[in-house]
Design a protein around this motif. Structure first.
Motif, short mmCIF file in Angstrom:
data_model
loop_
_atom_site.label_atom_id
_atom_site.label_comp_id
_atom_site.label_asym_id
_atom_site.label_seq_id
_atom_site.Cartn_x
_atom_site.Cartn_y
_atom_site.Cartn_z
N GLN A 49 6.18 -6.10 48.74
CA GLN A 49 7.32 -5.37 48.19
C GLN A 49 7.37 -5.42 46.67
O GLN A 49 7.92 -4.53 46.04
N ASP A 50 6.82 -6.45 46.10
CA ASP A 50 6.83 -6.61 44.64
C ASP A 50 5.44 -6.27 44.11
O ASP A 50 4.56 -7.13 44.03
N TYR A 51 5.23 -4.99 43.78
CA TYR A 51 3.92 -4.55 43.30
C TYR A 51 4.08 -3.80 41.99
O TYR A 51 5.17 -3.38 41.62
N LEU A 52 2.98 -3.66 41.28
CA LEU A 52 2.95 -2.94 40.00
C LEU A 52 2.35 -1.56 40.22
O LEU A 52 1.61 -1.34 41.18
N VAL A 53 2.67 -0.64 39.33
CA VAL A 53 2.11 0.71 39.37
C VAL A 53 1.51 1.00 38.00
O VAL A 53 2.14 0.74 36.97
N ALA A 54 0.29 1.52 37.98
CA ALA A 54 -0.38 1.85 36.72
C ALA A 54 0.44 2.87 35.93
O ALA A 54 1.09 3.74 36.51
N ASP A 55 0.43 2.73 34.64
CA ASP A 55 1.14 3.63 33.73
C ASP A 55 0.09 4.31 32.88
O ASP A 55 -0.80 3.64 32.34
N PHE A 56 0.17 5.62 32.74
CA PHE A 56 -0.85 6.36 32.01
C PHE A 56 -0.22 7.16 30.87
O PHE A 56 0.05 8.35 31.02
N PRO A 57 0.02 6.54 29.71
CA PRO A 57 0.48 7.33 28.57
C PRO A 57 -0.69 8.17 28.05
O PRO A 57 -1.78 7.64 27.86
N VAL A 58 -0.47 9.45 27.89
CA VAL A 58 -1.57 10.35 27.53
C VAL A 58 -1.12 11.34 26.46
O VAL A 58 0.06 11.50 26.19
N THR A 59 -2.08 12.00 25.89
CA THR A 59 -1.85 13.16 25.04
C THR A 59 -2.44 14.36 25.77
O THR A 59 -3.62 14.34 26.13
N LEU A 60 -1.61 15.37 26.02
CA LEU A 60 -2.09 16.57 26.69
C LEU A 60 -2.65 17.54 25.67
O LEU A 60 -2.02 17.79 24.64
N LYS A 61 -3.83 18.05 25.95
CA LYS A 61 -4.45 19.04 25.07
C LYS A 61 -4.62 20.32 25.87
O LYS A 61 -5.28 20.34 26.90
N PHE A 62 -3.98 21.38 25.41
CA PHE A 62 -4.07 22.68 26.06
C PHE A 62 -5.01 23.58 25.28
O PHE A 62 -4.88 23.70 24.06
N PRO A 63 -5.93 24.24 25.97
CA PRO A 63 -6.75 25.24 25.28
C PRO A 63 -5.90 26.49 25.07
O PRO A 63 -4.81 26.62 25.63
N ARG A 88 5.68 44.24 33.15
CA ARG A 88 4.78 43.09 33.04
C ARG A 88 4.23 43.02 31.62
O ARG A 88 3.91 44.03 31.02
N MET A 89 4.17 41.79 31.12
CA MET A 89 3.72 41.56 29.75
C MET A 89 2.69 40.44 29.75
O MET A 89 2.62 39.65 30.69
N ARG A 90 1.95 40.37 28.67
CA ARG A 90 1.01 39.26 28.48
C ARG A 90 1.58 38.33 27.43
O ARG A 90 2.00 38.76 26.36
N PHE A 91 1.58 37.03 27.74
CA PHE A 91 2.06 36.00 26.82
C PHE A 91 0.86 35.15 26.41
O PHE A 91 0.21 34.54 27.26
N ASP A 92 0.54 35.15 25.13
CA ASP A 92 -0.59 34.39 24.61
C ASP A 92 -0.09 33.06 24.04
O ASP A 92 0.90 33.03 23.30
N PHE A 93 -0.81 31.99 24.38
CA PHE A 93 -0.48 30.66 23.89
C PHE A 93 -1.66 30.12 23.10
O PHE A 93 -2.81 30.21 23.54
N GLU A 94 -1.37 29.56 21.95
CA GLU A 94 -2.41 28.99 21.11
C GLU A 94 -2.77 27.59 21.61
O GLU A 94 -1.99 26.96 22.33
N GLU A 95 -3.92 27.12 21.20
CA GLU A 95 -4.33 25.75 21.51
C GLU A 95 -3.26 24.80 20.97
O GLU A 95 -2.75 24.98 19.87
N SER A 96 -2.90 23.80 21.77
CA SER A 96 -1.86 22.88 21.31
C SER A 96 -2.07 21.50 21.92
O SER A 96 -2.86 21.32 22.86
N GLU A 97 -1.35 20.53 21.37
CA GLU A 97 -1.45 19.14 21.79
C GLU A 97 -0.05 18.56 21.86
O GLU A 97 0.77 18.77 20.98
#
Length: 137
Positions: A49-63, A88-97
């Protein structure tokens, strides 16, 4: 003639391998199942009942990418459209972090989920590392 740099590199490699073996010698991994109140390991008869869970702090990089969709001019507090939608429209997203994103594994675990668990400190601590699924889906 022996190359002293190759000998040095080989010696360092062997020492690092020895340190690594010693560092992880007390760590084993196994499969388990999340329960209502803890985690049940396949090779241990009691629920933990007393267990740990991994934590994953990350930086997301989007193309750079695009999405197709529509816009709605007015919405209510719940986000439901009050007006007409556009064509209907096109939405363009730039690379971001995006920095300081945290993947909350604990919040996504449900009873019955199969997980990979690391046993540490001679079995005193267990860490749920990830959920596993069948390759068939």
């Amino acid at each position: 003639m022996n190359d002293p740099y190759k000998e040095l590199a080989g010696s360092l490699r062997d020492q690092i391998a020895g340190y690594t073996r010693n560092a992880v010698s007390g760590i084993t991994s196994e499969l388990g199942t999340i329960t209502e109140t803890g985690v049940k390991l396949d090779q241990f008869k009691h629920e933990i009942q007393d267990y740990l869970v991994a934590d994953f702090p990350v930086t997301l990089k989007f193309p750079a990418f695009h999405l197709l969709g529509t816009t709605t001019s007015l919405i209510d507090a719940e986000g439901n459209p009050l007006g007409e939608s556009s064509q209907r429209m096109r939405f363009d997203f730039e690379e971001s972090e995006i920095e300081d994103v945290n993947i909350n594994l604990s919040a996504g675990l449900k009873p019955g989920d199969r997980v990979v668990v690391l046993n540490c400190n001679g079995g005193k601590d267990v860490i749920v590392m990830c959920r596993v699924v069948s390759s068939g889906g």
